[in-house]
Design a protein around this motif. Sequence first.
Motif, PDB file in Angstrom:
ATOM      1  N   PHE A 151      61.960  43.016   9.326  1.00  0.00           N
ATOM      2  CA  PHE A 151      60.824  44.215   9.441  1.00  0.00           C
ATOM      3  C   PHE A 151      61.576  45.499   9.452  1.00  0.00           C
ATOM      4  N   SER A 152      62.008  45.780   8.187  1.00  0.00           N
ATOM      5  CA  SER A 152      62.767  47.038   8.194  1.00  0.00           C
ATOM      6  C   SER A 152      62.011  48.259   8.534  1.00  0.00           C
ATOM      7  N   ASN A 153      60.476  48.176   8.323  1.00  0.00           N
ATOM      8  CA  ASN A 153      60.012  49.389   8.567  1.00  0.00           C
ATOM      9  C   ASN A 153      59.273  49.234   9.983  1.00  0.00           C
ATOM     10  N   GLN A 154      59.685  48.484  10.660  1.00  0.00           N
ATOM     11  CA  GLN A 154      59.029  48.465  12.172  1.00  0.00           C
ATOM     12  C   GLN A 154      58.912  49.841  12.726  1.00  0.00           C
ATOM     13  N   PRO A 155      57.698  50.168  13.142  1.00  0.00           N
ATOM     14  CA  PRO A 155      57.723  51.590  13.973  1.00  0.00           C
ATOM     15  C   PRO A 155      57.960  51.273  15.538  1.00  0.00           C
ATOM     16  N   TRP A 156      59.159  51.166  15.722  1.00  0.00           N
ATOM     17  CA  TRP A 156      59.703  51.043  17.230  1.00  0.00           C
ATOM     18  C   TRP A 156      58.749  52.258  18.078  1.00  0.00           C
ATOM     19  N   GLU A 157      58.838  53.504  17.785  1.00  0.00           N
ATOM     20  CA  GLU A 157      58.110  54.100  18.567  1.00  0.00           C
ATOM     21  C   GLU A 157      56.525  54.320  18.844  1.00  0.00           C
ATOM     22  N   SER A 158      55.953  54.095  17.617  1.00  0.00           N
ATOM     23  CA  SER A 158      54.507  54.111  17.901  1.00  0.00           C
ATOM     24  C   SER A 158      53.708  52.570  17.716  1.00  0.00           C
ATOM     25  N   GLY A 159      54.474  51.743  17.291  1.00  0.00           N
ATOM     26  CA  GLY A 159      53.918  50.404  16.829  1.00  0.00           C
ATOM     27  C   GLY A 159      53.718  49.729  18.405  1.00  0.00           C
ATOM     28  N   SER A 160      52.856  48.583  18.021  1.00  0.00           N
ATOM     29  CA  SER A 160      52.733  47.914  19.203  1.00  0.00           C
ATOM     30  C   SER A 160      52.229  46.377  18.847  1.00  0.00           C
ATOM     31  N   LEU A 161      52.417  45.619  19.796  1.00  0.00           N
ATOM     32  CA  LEU A 161      51.915  43.928  19.485  1.00  0.00           C
ATOM     33  C   LEU A 161      50.726  43.818  20.237  1.00  0.00           C
ATOM     34  N   ARG A 162      49.869  43.049  19.474  1.00  0.00           N
ATOM     35  CA  ARG A 162      48.785  43.099  20.215  1.00  0.00           C
ATOM     36  C   ARG A 162      48.645  41.285  20.474  1.00  0.00           C
ATOM     37  N   PHE A 163      47.955  41.106  21.670  1.00  0.00           N
ATOM     38  CA  PHE A 163      47.929  39.766  21.954  1.00  0.00           C
ATOM     39  C   PHE A 163      46.354  39.522  22.161  1.00  0.00           C
ATOM     40  N   LYS A 164      45.901  38.223  21.479  1.00  0.00           N
ATOM     41  CA  LYS A 164      44.735  37.581  22.092  1.00  0.00           C
ATOM     42  C   LYS A 164      45.043  36.495  22.829  1.00  0.00           C
ATOM     43  N   PHE A 165      44.342  36.621  24.126  1.00  0.00           N
ATOM     44  CA  PHE A 165      44.555  35.561  25.026  1.00  0.00           C
ATOM     45  C   PHE A 165      43.356  34.619  24.820  1.00  0.00           C
ATOM     46  N   MET A 166      43.914  33.304  24.793  1.00  0.00           N
ATOM     47  CA  MET A 166      42.946  32.167  24.668  1.00  0.00           C
ATOM     48  C   MET A 166      42.812  31.524  25.959  1.00  0.00           C
ATOM     49  N   LEU A 167      41.752  31.754  26.824  1.00  0.00           N
ATOM     50  CA  LEU A 167      41.660  31.110  28.148  1.00  0.00           C
ATOM     51  C   LEU A 167      41.408  29.773  27.905  1.00  0.00           C
ATOM     52  N   GLY A 168      42.110  28.832  28.509  1.00  0.00           N
ATOM     53  CA  GLY A 168      42.101  27.511  28.435  1.00  0.00           C
ATOM     54  C   GLY A 168      42.514  26.920  27.167  1.00  0.00           C
ATOM     55  N   GLY A 169      43.152  27.713  26.353  1.00  0.00           N
ATOM     56  CA  GLY A 169      43.804  26.938  24.930  1.00  0.00           C
ATOM     57  C   GLY A 169      42.656  26.909  23.940  1.00  0.00           C
ATOM     58  N   SER A 170      42.958  26.490  22.984  1.00  0.00           N
ATOM     59  CA  SER A 170      41.903  26.277  21.754  1.00  0.00           C
ATOM     60  C   SER A 170      42.639  25.144  21.064  1.00  0.00           C
ATOM     61  N   PRO A 171      41.963  23.970  20.508  1.00  0.00           N
ATOM     62  CA  PRO A 171      42.560  23.107  19.599  1.00  0.00           C
ATOM     63  C   PRO A 171      43.126  23.918  18.270  1.00  0.00           C
ATOM     64  N   PRO A 172      44.122  23.386  17.558  1.00  0.00           N
ATOM     65  CA  PRO A 172      44.564  24.092  16.359  1.00  0.00           C
ATOM     66  C   PRO A 172      43.820  23.892  15.491  1.00  0.00           C
ATOM     67  N   SER A 173      43.748  24.994  14.534  1.00  0.00           N
ATOM     68  CA  SER A 173      42.762  25.130  13.204  1.00  0.00           C
ATOM     69  C   SER A 173      43.195  24.703  12.002  1.00  0.00           C
ATOM     70  N   PRO A 174      42.695  24.011  11.382  1.00  0.00           N
ATOM     71  CA  PRO A 174      42.940  23.722  10.219  1.00  0.00           C
ATOM     72  C   PRO A 174      43.252  24.638   9.188  1.00  0.00           C
ATOM     73  N   TRP A 175      42.937  25.881   9.531  1.00  0.00           N
ATOM     74  CA  TRP A 175      43.118  27.117   8.643  1.00  0.00           C
ATOM     75  C   TRP A 175      44.431  27.885   9.043  1.00  0.00           C
ATOM     76  N   GLU A 176      45.061  27.291   9.855  1.00  0.00           N
ATOM     77  CA  GLU A 176      46.189  28.319  10.478  1.00  0.00           C
ATOM     78  C   GLU A 176      47.366  28.674   9.519  1.00  0.00           C
ATOM     79  N   ASP A 177      47.555  27.603   8.326  1.00  0.00           N
ATOM     80  CA  ASP A 177      48.629  28.187   7.739  1.00  0.00           C
ATOM     81  C   ASP A 177      48.026  29.286   6.726  1.00  0.00           C
ATOM     82  N   PHE A 178      46.776  29.434   6.569  1.00  0.00           N
ATOM     83  CA  PHE A 178      46.262  30.397   5.897  1.00  0.00           C
ATOM     84  C   PHE A 178      46.207  31.677   6.375  1.00  0.00           C
ATOM     85  N   GLN A 179      45.716  31.623   7.788  1.00  0.00           N
ATOM     86  CA  GLN A 179      45.807  32.785   8.531  1.00  0.00           C
ATOM     87  C   GLN A 179      46.795  32.589   9.865  1.00  0.00           C
TER      88      GLN A 179
END
Lengths: 136, 1192
Positions: free
Chosen positions: B58-86
Motif C-alpha cells: 500500500f504505497s499510497n497509504q495516507p498514514w496521517e488522514s486515513g483510517s480503518l473501519r470495522f464492522k462488528f458482527m455481533l454473534g458472528g455470521s455464517p460465511p458468505s458464498p460471495w466472500e471471494d467476490f467482495q
Amino acid sequence: MASTACFMIVSKNDIPIYEAEVGTVPKKEDAAHQHQFILHAALDIVQDSAWSTSAMFLKGIDRFNDLAVSVYVTAVIHTRLMLLHDSRNDDGIKSFFQEVHELYIKTLLNPLYLPGSRITSSHFDTKVRALARKYL
Amino acid sequence: MEPDVSIETSSMIRVAVVPIAGIPPQLFRDYAAMLLRHHTVSLSSISSFYTEHQKSPFSNQPWESGSLRFKFMLGGSPPSPWEDFQSNRKILALIGICHCPSSPDLRSVAAQFAAASKTYSSALVYRCFAFCPGDSQLEEESKLVLFPPADRQTQEFHLQTMVQDIAASLLMEFEKYVLQAESGGTILKTPLDSQATLSSEEVIKAKKRRLGRAQKTIGDYCLLAGSPVDANAHYSTALELARLTGDFFWYAGAMEGSVCALLIDRMGQKDPVLEEEVKYRYKSVIMHYKKSFIQENAQRVSPLSFELEATLKLARFLCRRELAKEVVDLLTAAADGAKSLIDASDRLIVYVEIARLFGLLGYQRKAAFFSRQVAQLYLQQDNKLAAISAMQVLAMTTKAYRVQSRASSEPFNDAGQTHVDGGKMHHHSIVSLFESQWSTLQMVVLREILLSAVRSGDPLAAWSAAARLLRSYYPLITPAGQNGLASALANSAERLPLGTRCGDPALPFIRLHSFPLRSSQMDIVKRNPAREDWWVGSAPTGPFIYTPFSKGESSHSNKQELIWVVGEAVQVLVELANPCGFEVMVDSIYLSVHSENFDAFPVSVNLPPNSSKVITLSGIPTKEGPVAIPGCVVHCFGVITEHFFKDVENQLIGATQGLVLSDPFRSCGAAKLKSVYVPNISVVPPLPLLVSHVVGGDGSVILYEGEIRDVWISLANASTVPVEQAHISLSGKNQDSVVSIDSETLKSALPLNPGAEVMIPVTLKAWQLGMMDLDAAGSKGVPTGKQVKDGSSPMLLIHYAGPVTKSGDAETVSVLPPGRRLVIPLNVCVLRGLSFVKARLLSMEIPAHVGETYPKLVQVKSEGAEKLDSTERQADRFVKIDPYRGSWGLRFLELELSNRTDIIFETSVSVDMEIPDDKESLPLCNCAEFGSPKTRIDRDYTARVLIPLEDFKLPVLDGSFLVKGSQTNGTARGRTSSFSEKSIKAELDASIKNLISRIKVRWQSGRNSSGELNIKDAIQDALQTSVMDVLLPDPLTFGFRLAKTSSDNSVKLDSPKNSDMETNYHVSGGSIVAHEMTPMEVLVRNNTKEIIKIGLNVICKDVAGENCVEGDKATVLWEGVLTGISMEVPPLQEIRHIFSLYFLIPGEYTMLAAAVIDDANEVLRARARANSLDEPIFCRGPPFHVQVNGTS
C-alpha cells in the motif's frame, strides 16, 4: 379481460372521502386492503410530485408489483383522485378522471356537503362506477 | 443480501464478535457496546503497533488522514458464498468476549474460543477478551487478553488499545495477503461461475479473468487497509481486464470498489460533480450486474441481489429530499426487482432497506407500506422469532397509519393536551386529530399486530392491539368479531401478571358527566378579608343567576373554580358507555389523579351490551394544592388502563363533525351532553364543618296556616377545626314566617370546638297558602311533600368560618381560608287550616227603653270629657259615645270559617285594645273579655264567628270625623273640599286599619297546636263596603226620657254603652203606668258644629205599629206639642222638648222622633245623600220602647 382498479378520493387532510373497487376482477377482501395500502403509500409521492408539475393528471406516479397508481390533483382544494390500476389505458384513465372531477365538483356545489367530509351519495357512486365501466 | 449496505460498506473490515463461555447476554451486550464505539481506528493511532516486515504494497497509504473501519458482527455470521467476490464480506477478525466471574476456568475459555475460531476460517486475527478476571486468574498464563477490573473509563481505554492492536495486526495481514495475491496464487470463484468443466477456450479465458479478479480483490484489500488511492489503481486494472474478458460481474464489482475508493478518497466532500460521477458509475454497475445475468443458472443463483444491493446503495447515497424523485425511482425499481428474488430472506432485506430509505426520505407512508410488507414476510415464516420481528416492524408502522399505542406516543399527546387546555380548539386542530382516517388500513394493521403478538407470545402487545382495535373500530366490526376481540383481550390478560398496566384503553368509553355541586350543607364561601360580613356578595342571593349588580364584583372570580377540602369526600360523575355487543365488566374504576394529593375510591360496574351508565366516583383529597383529573383508571379485561376524558371528548367533537365513525354514547342511547368544562380544582386545608339537624326529626314540620311553633335546630361541628365565626341569616321564600331566631345562643357558643353541639331555637309561624297552593292542595288532597319541593320554605343561612390563621406568618394573613355556608331549609309544610269564606258587617239595633235609670257613671264621665275638650280626638271618642242615638246599635263582624281539615278547630276571637294610658276605659276593658267564648268548628263544617264591634265602634267612628268635616265646611269654606275629603278618607282608612289590627282570631286545633288566622284583608273588605254607614254618626240624634224622674238626674240622656245591656233593659222597664199622665222629654242633639233648624215630630206607635197618637182610635192622649215643633239646635248642644203622654192601654209602645231639617248645609245633604237642593232632609231617630204597665 379482467382488470383491477381501485378508485379513491382523498381530501386535503389525507382522509379518504370516497372509495370504490371498480375493477372487473372478482373481489377479494385481502386485495382490497392491499390496494388501499398502496394508494395510501402513494400519497407521499403525490404530495411531492403535485408541486413539481402544473399538470393535474399525474400518470403512473407510483407502482407496486403490477399495479400502477395514477393521480388527478384538483386545483381548488387539493383533493386527489387516485386510481390504482393494472391497465395501461392512459387516455381512458385521463378521461375517467376528468369526468369524475366534474362529478366531484357537482358534489361540492351541494350546499349541504361539507368539503372534506365523506361522499356518501349513492348517485355519485353509481355514476363513478358507470364511468369506470366506460373508460377503464 | 445484507441489510444496511451503503457504498462505503466495501471499505469495512468485518469483525465477528462472539460470546465465549456462557457470558450473561446482558454483560455481553454491555462489553460489545464498548467495543462498537471503536468502529473507526485512525491509521495514525496504530502506527505504534505496526511494524513493517517487508515493503508495504500500500504505497499510497495516507498514514496521517486515513483510517480503518470495522464492522462488528455481533454473534458472528455464517460465511458468505460471495466472500471471494467482495472481500469485505469475509470475517477478517474474530473477537471473543468472556466474563471471568461467570467462567472461572480460563483454560476452558481458551479452548472454547479456539473451537469457535475454527468456524471462522477466513479470519486473520483472533483475540479473546476476558473481562473482570480475579486475582488468581490474572496470574495464570493464557492466550486471553485480560482486562483487569477497573472503572469504565480505564476499561474503555484498554479496549481502545486492544482494538488498535487488532487494527495493526490486520493491516500487516492485509499486506501479507496482497503480496501473496500479486504473485498470483489464488483462484477466485463465485457461485455464478459455471460448475461445468471448462472447455479449452474457456480455460484461456478463465486465466485472463483470473488476473482481473485478482486485481479487483487486491483493490478490495487496499480499500480495507484504508488506502483508496492504491485501491483505485488496482480497480482500474481490474476494470480493464474484466472488460476485455467480458467478466461483467467482476467488472461491476470492481466498479463498485472504485466508487467506494473515490468516496473514501474524497471523504466528507459532496460536490455535485462527485455526485454525478457516482451516479454515472453506479448506473453502469447496475447495468453490468444486469448483464451478468445468465439464464442457465438463474434457478440456482442470480446476480440480481447484487443489482438490487447496488440500487439500494445508490439510493442511500442519494437519499436526500431534493433528489427524492430519483431515489423513489431507484427504490421502486428495487421493489420491482425484489419480487423476482429467489430467497425470501433476501426479499425481506430489500423491503427492510426500502422502508428505511423511504423513512429517511421522509416518506413515512411509503416506509410504513414496505414495513408492512416486511411484516407479512415475517408472518409467512410462521415461527415465534419471526412473529416477534413482525410485531416490532408493525409497531413502527403504527405512527404512519395513526394507530400507535398510547405508550409510544406519549409526548405527542402531552403536547396536544396543553394546546387543548388553553381553551377552545380550533377547527383546524380538530381536523388534524382525525387526520388520515384510513379505517380499513388501520384495522388491518391492528389486526396484524394482534395476530403477530399472539403468535409471538406477547400478551401485552396483543391486549393493546385488541384494545385499540375494539375501541376505535367497534362500529366496523361485526358482533362476532367484537366477541372475538373480547376473548382475545381475556386470553391475553390471563397470561399477564396481575395488575399489568397498559397505555391503551379498551372499553368502556368514559366521559366526564359533571361535578355534582357540593351539598348546600357544605358550601364553601370565599372570605372577603376587607369586610366584617365576609359572606356578602359571595353567593347569589336573588332568584336570578345573573344580576348586573353582582357582575362587577364577581367578574374576577372564576365560576369554574372548585374547592375541595382536605379530608372531605368529594364526588365526580362520569358516564360510561359500552357500545359493543358483549357485556363489559369493569372490575374497578376510579379517578386518576396525578398530583398525588387525592385518594380515589374504586367501584366496580357492569355494563350490559349497548348501554351507558352514569356513575359516581368519589375520593378524598389528602393534601392541599391543585388537583387535575385527566381521566379514570380502569381495571377491565384484566388490565389496568388509564382513560383520558380528553380523548373521548375529542372523539365526540369528531363525531359531531362527521370525522369519526360514531359517537359511542349516542349509539348507546345516552343523552346528548354538552361538553363539560373541567374546572380548576384546588384543595384547601381542613375547614370547619357544621352539621345541622332539626330536633325531633328532619322531616318537614307540618303546620296549619297561621300556626306558631318553636323548632330547635342542633348544630354540631363535625370537623377538626373549631368554628370561630358564625352568622345566621334568612333566605328563600316566606322569610317572614320565621318569627325569631335565637342567634345569640349560637354567638355565645363560639368558638364551637370539634364535636361540640349547640341548639338554636327558631320560632316559626306558618304562612298563608296562596291560591295556587290551595288549588294544588285541594286537588291532591295531601299536599305533603309538594310544599317542600316547591321550595316555598324559608332557609336559614349560617355563614361560619374557622380560625383566621393557624401560624403567625405575616404573609399568610392576607390569604384567608374560605368560610362555609350551611343552608338549613326549614322544611315547613303548611296545611290549609281554617279557611275563610266570607266576612260581613252586620248591624243590629236594639231599641232602648224609655226609662229613668241609667248608668250614671258613664254619663258623667262622658259628659265631662266632652266638655273638657271637644276638639281632641281621644276625648271625642268618649263624648260621642252614642247616647243620642237612643238605642244600642250593635254591629257585628261576622266571619264565616270553614274547616276542611281532618281535625277539630276551636277558635276564639279577641280584640286587642291597646289601652290608652290616660283613659279610664272600663267598657273598653270589658270588650276584651269577648275573646273568652270559643267556637268549635268540626271537620268539614263551616261556622260563623261573630265579633261584636259595638264596643270599639265609637272610639273609632268618633265625632272628630264629623267635626272635622263640618269645621272645614263651616269655618273655611274657601278651602277645597277635595282636600278635606282626602284627609277624611285617610283618617278613615287609618282608623279602619287600626281597628282591624286589633282583631285577632286565634285557634286551637285538635292536634294541640294553636295559631292565628290571618284575615285582615277579608275584614278590611267587609268593613270598607259599609264604612260610611257605620262610621258616620247622624247629624241629629234623638233621645227620650221620662221627665218627672229625671229632675235629680243630669239633664242629659245617654244611651248605655255597657255590654251588659240586658240588665239596663230590665231596669229601665217598669216605671210607666197606664192611665197616668207621663211627662216625657225628647232630646235632640246636634252633632254638627253648626246650628241646625229643625221641625221636630214625635210619634208613638203601639205594638201593631199603628200610630196611636193621632187618628180615630188613638189609644194615647198627649199634652204639649208633638208635631211641627220647630227649634234651633246649637252646635254640639242638645235641646229638650217636654211633653206628656197618657197611655190608655198598658202594653208596649214605641216612641219615634223625626225631624225635617231646614236650610240644610252641604254636609247634611251629603250625609243624607240628597240629590237636589230642594229635597227636604229628614232625620229620624231610632225607636224607643215604652213599657206601659197596667194600673192594677
